[in-house]
Design a protein around this motif. Structure first.
Motif, short mmCIF file in Angstrom:
data_model
loop_
_atom_site.label_atom_id
_atom_site.label_comp_id
_atom_site.label_asym_id
_atom_site.label_seq_id
_atom_site.Cartn_x
_atom_site.Cartn_y
_atom_site.Cartn_z
N ARG A 99 20.24 38.27 34.03
CA ARG A 99 21.23 37.34 33.49
C ARG A 99 20.55 36.03 33.15
O ARG A 99 19.55 35.66 33.78
N MET A 115 25.17 39.56 43.82
CA MET A 115 25.07 40.68 42.89
C MET A 115 25.17 40.23 41.44
O MET A 115 24.49 40.75 40.56
N ALA A 116 26.06 39.24 41.16
CA ALA A 116 26.36 38.91 39.77
C ALA A 116 25.22 38.19 39.06
O ALA A 116 25.01 38.37 37.87
N TRP A 124 18.72 42.89 44.62
CA TRP A 124 19.95 43.17 43.85
C TRP A 124 20.32 44.64 43.96
O TRP A 124 21.49 45.00 44.17
N ARG A 128 23.89 46.05 45.50
CA ARG A 128 24.81 46.91 44.73
C ARG A 128 25.05 48.24 45.45
O ARG A 128 26.15 48.75 45.50
N ALA A 305 34.57 37.06 41.52
CA ALA A 305 34.68 38.08 40.46
C ALA A 305 35.94 38.92 40.60
O ALA A 305 36.39 39.53 39.63
N GLY A 306 36.53 38.95 41.81
CA GLY A 306 37.60 39.92 42.04
C GLY A 306 39.01 39.37 41.98
O GLY A 306 39.96 40.14 42.07
N THR A 313 44.67 39.86 34.25
CA THR A 313 45.02 41.15 33.62
C THR A 313 46.47 41.53 33.90
O THR A 313 47.21 41.93 32.99
N ARG A 376 23.18 38.74 29.14
CA ARG A 376 21.96 39.52 29.42
C ARG A 376 20.76 38.68 28.97
O ARG A 376 20.88 37.91 28.01
N PRO A 438 35.61 46.87 28.85
CA PRO A 438 36.15 45.69 29.56
C PRO A 438 35.45 45.42 30.88
O PRO A 438 35.52 44.29 31.39
N PHE A 439 34.80 46.42 31.48
CA PHE A 439 34.07 46.21 32.73
C PHE A 439 32.56 46.20 32.49
O PHE A 439 31.78 46.36 33.41
N GLY A 440 32.16 46.01 31.23
CA GLY A 440 30.74 46.01 30.92
C GLY A 440 30.20 47.42 30.86
O GLY A 440 30.96 48.40 30.71
N SER A 441 28.87 47.52 30.98
CA SER A 441 28.25 48.84 30.83
C SER A 441 26.83 48.80 31.38
O SER A 441 26.25 47.72 31.56
N ARG A 444 24.43 46.87 34.85
CA ARG A 444 25.20 45.72 35.31
C ARG A 444 26.70 45.96 35.26
O ARG A 444 27.48 45.00 35.42
N CYS A 446 30.47 46.47 36.03
CA CYS A 446 31.22 45.90 37.16
C CYS A 446 31.31 46.92 38.30
O CYS A 446 31.79 48.03 38.09
N PRO A 447 30.87 46.56 39.50
CA PRO A 447 30.96 47.52 40.60
C PRO A 447 32.32 47.48 41.30
O PRO A 447 32.56 48.23 42.23
C1 HEM Z 1 40.35 43.33 36.00
C2 HEM Z 1 39.38 43.32 36.87
C3 HEM Z 1 37.93 43.11 36.55
C4 HEM Z 1 37.30 43.01 35.33
C5 HEM Z 1 37.92 43.07 33.94
C6 HEM Z 1 35.88 42.83 35.59
C7 HEM Z 1 34.92 42.72 34.61
C8 HEM Z 1 33.57 42.54 34.87
C9 HEM Z 1 32.56 42.43 33.84
C10 HEM Z 1 32.81 42.49 32.35
C11 HEM Z 1 31.37 42.27 34.46
C12 HEM Z 1 30.01 42.12 33.78
C13 HEM Z 1 29.49 43.49 33.45
C14 HEM Z 1 28.27 43.49 32.55
O1 HEM Z 1 27.56 42.51 32.46
O2 HEM Z 1 28.03 44.56 31.94
C15 HEM Z 1 31.62 42.28 35.88
C16 HEM Z 1 30.65 42.14 36.83
C17 HEM Z 1 30.92 42.11 38.19
N1 HEM Z 1 32.14 42.31 38.81
FE1 HEM Z 1 33.88 42.68 37.89
N2 HEM Z 1 35.69 42.84 36.94
C18 HEM Z 1 36.90 43.00 37.57
C19 HEM Z 1 37.14 43.09 38.92
C20 HEM Z 1 36.18 42.98 39.90
C21 HEM Z 1 36.42 43.11 41.31
C22 HEM Z 1 37.77 43.44 41.96
C23 HEM Z 1 35.22 42.88 41.94
C24 HEM Z 1 34.89 42.91 43.42
C25 HEM Z 1 35.66 43.28 44.37
C26 HEM Z 1 34.23 42.64 40.91
C27 HEM Z 1 32.91 42.37 41.14
C28 HEM Z 1 31.96 42.21 40.16
C29 HEM Z 1 30.55 41.92 40.44
C30 HEM Z 1 29.94 41.75 41.82
C31 HEM Z 1 29.90 41.86 39.20
C32 HEM Z 1 28.43 41.61 38.94
C33 HEM Z 1 27.68 42.94 38.89
C34 HEM Z 1 26.20 42.79 38.57
O3 HEM Z 1 25.82 41.85 37.90
O4 HEM Z 1 25.43 43.65 39.01
N3 HEM Z 1 34.85 42.71 39.69
N4 HEM Z 1 32.98 42.46 36.11
#
Ligand code: HEM
Length: 508
Positions: A99, A115-116, A124, A128, A305-306, A313, A376, A438-441, A444, A446-447
């Motif tokens: 990042r 993690m993020a 990292w 994860r 993030a959570g 949403t 990225r 919407p959760f990336g790909s 990285r 979203c876990p």
């Molecule tokens: C509507 C709910 C959520 C959406 C839309 C969302 C979306 C995303 C997106 C787009 C990313 C970046 C992915 C990428 O760069 O490809 C991300 C990363 C992340 N999300 Fe979520 N997220 C959601 C809920 C959550 C929840 C509930 C948690 C934890 C309990 C969480 C934890 C994380 C973490 C730790 C990362 C960083 C992962 C990394 O960089 O390795 N997210 N999320």
């Protein structure tokens, strides 16, 4: 010409030739992507719009799906097509798996120990792994279900007992419920009673400021040479917030450790802190044991993030349903037939709530909570779409623009959950279909998806099954959006609930 002059001329010719040769690329490097010119030194910085999303869409229309901008000392590249997104997050995933970390995020991640924001390194990968396999394992998610259910129940009871036929600020109601769930999942079993309430209240109060600072454009990020000056005070403000959080985390961790050493941990319902502490304190396997900073970084990640992502949403889903009464009717018909009007919603109903799940998918298509994903940052020079992307370019993937692209989606601005019913298998949250991310790909991705899916379906279904909703008299629905680090509603949604279930015992 004397000999000295000839020698000087010859040396000049040789030197110029060497420079020319060095400057000339040995292999023909592709050009940088197209994009607007900026001013000297500051580049495009003075022209950046508050709403980057709208600006990026305009640039994509003019220059195409890959655009370059110089912003201060940074080179930004914005990607807005599924095939280019695939090149980044699938074909070159490893190179693009770091990042670009803003200074505010460096502070909040305990120096990239989360993690993020951590680079793709062994720490990292360990975090994860622990998060996905231990913290969010199916066993743990099932084990903590009663905790989530109690908090959703309390929200329904609160609406029933104090808010019937009164306007409710939906974002506030949903946000409070989700934050309560997340904080209780984190350490609800560790710090109980009044102490637990106090800690949660303190934690909540600081969160909006923290998220605001994360989304604030910071001169120090555009001109790293000036970062020591911290001209806007973003770093200092974030450090003050983090000190308070650090104190709270220290208290929680100390109580958790004491309980662990006294073996008073309830095995049936472990909170996330207990799970992480057990791994940290007891696990001999160094592949799974995490450091103290990583423990705190992970706890912060889960909250930051959570919470906002999910509440934004669910609020958008409510707004779309108010805007599309015929879809609201279909959702409530499904709820009546799957759950029955003499029952309350359980998480286990989710697989049968096909239409409601499609509503959530469609909400995340039209209103992705993290519209530009997280940046990225390539670790070496590479080529995307035939253009050079130098090492350390800040790469944005414009998921929002991809998910609203009329060449991919029929009538893209229309809210139509049906589009997900036939394509259920393909269009999931795994990031494998690059027109829906919407959760990336990739690495990285979203876990948090297993938890987010459970929570959002359960909360939205409970609100819609328990009550009928209408807009306050004379109120029109404002569907405009506000871009920060996320994509929120520009104005709060106010709605009035009335009872839907005739068996009033269900509300108590
Ligand atoms: C509507 C709910 C959520 C959406 C839309 C969302 C979306 C995303 C997106 C787009 C990313 C970046 C992915 C990428 O760069 O490809 C991300 C990363 C992340 N999300 Fe979520 N997220 C959601 C809920 C959550 C929840 C509930 C948690 C934890 C309990 C969480 C934890 C994380 C973490 C730790 C990362 C960083 C992962 C990394 O960089 O390795 N997210 N999320």
């Amino acid at each position: 010409m004397n000999q000295l002059a000839i020698a000087a001329l010859s040396i000049s010719v040789i030197v110029v030739s060497i420079f020319w040769y060095i400057r000339k690329p040995t292999s023909k490097a592709p050009p940088l992507p197209p994009g607007p010119l900026g001013l000297p030194i500051v580049g495009y910085l003075p022209f950046l719009n508050q709403n980057l999303l709208v600006q990026f869409s305009g640039l994509a229309q003019k220059y195409g799906p890959i655009v370059k901008l110089r912003v201060g000392n940074k080179l930004w590249v914005v990607i807005a097509s599924p095939s280019l997104a695939k090149e980044v997050v699938r074909d070159h995933d490893l190179v693009f798996s770091n990042r670009d970390v803003p200074i505010a995020a460096q502070v909040v991640s305990f120096g990239e120990n989360d993690m993020a924001w951590s680079p793709n390194n062994s720490g990292w990968r360990k975090m994860r792994k622990v998060f996905v396999h231990d913290v969010l394992s199916n066993i743990n998610l099932d084990g903590s279900y009663n905790l989530r259910k109690d908090i959703v129940r309390k929200t329904i009871i609160d609406v029933y007992s104090t808010k019937i036929e009164k306007p409710i600020e939906m974002g506030e109601l949903i946000g409070r419920c989700i934050l309560n769930i997340i904080l209780n999942l984190l350490w609800g079993g560790t710090i109980e009673g009044d102490e637990g309430e106090r800690v949660i209240t303190e934690f909540k109060a600081l969160l909006p400021k923290l998220v605001g600072l994360l989304g604030k454009p910071n001169i120090s990020d555009f001109f790293p040479i000036l970062s020591g000056l911290d001209i806007q005070g973003v770093k200092k403000d974030m450090e003050i917030i983090l000190q308070s959080y650090d104190r709270i985390l220290d208290v929680a961790i100390a109580i958790g450790k004491k309980k662990l050493s006294e073996n008073v941990i309830d095995q049936g319902r472990k909170d996330f802190l207990q799970i992480l502490l057990e791994l940290k304190e007891n696990d001999e396997d160094t592949n799974r044991s995490i450091t103290s900073k990583q423990l705190k970084g992970m706890l912060m990640d889960i909250v930051v993030a959570g919470t906002d992502t999910q509440s934004t949403t669910v609020e958008w889903a409510m707004a779309e349903l108010m805007n599309n009464p015929e879809i609201m009717v279909k959702v409530q018909q499904e709820l009546s037939s799957v759950i029955g009007i003499n029952n309350m919603v359980e998480e286990s109903h989710a697989p049968k709530l096909q239409y409601l799940r499609a509503v959530i998918k469609e909400t995340l298509r039209l209103h992705p909570a993290v519209p530009l994903l997280l940046t990225r940052f390539p670790t070496k020079d590479s080529t995307i779409g035939g253009y050079s992307i130098p090492k350390n370019t800040t790469v944005f993937i414009n998921a929002c623009s991809i998910q609203r692209d009329p060449s991919i989606w029929h009538n893209p601005l229309k809210f139509k959950p049906e589009r997900f019913l036939d394509t259920e298998e393909k269009m999931d949250f795994s990031g494998n279909t690059f027109s829906y991310i919407p959760f990336g790909s990739g690495r990285r991705l979203c876990p948090g998806t297993p938890l987010a899916e459970r929570m959002m379906v359960h909360l939205l279904a409970s609100l819609l099954h328990s009550f009928e909703w209408k807009l306050p008299k004379g109120e029109t629905l404002d569907m405009s959006e506000k871009f920060g680090i996320g994509l929120k509603k520009n104005t709060p949604l106010f709605v009035i609930p009335s009872l839907r279930l005739s068996n009033l015992d269900l509300y108590t």
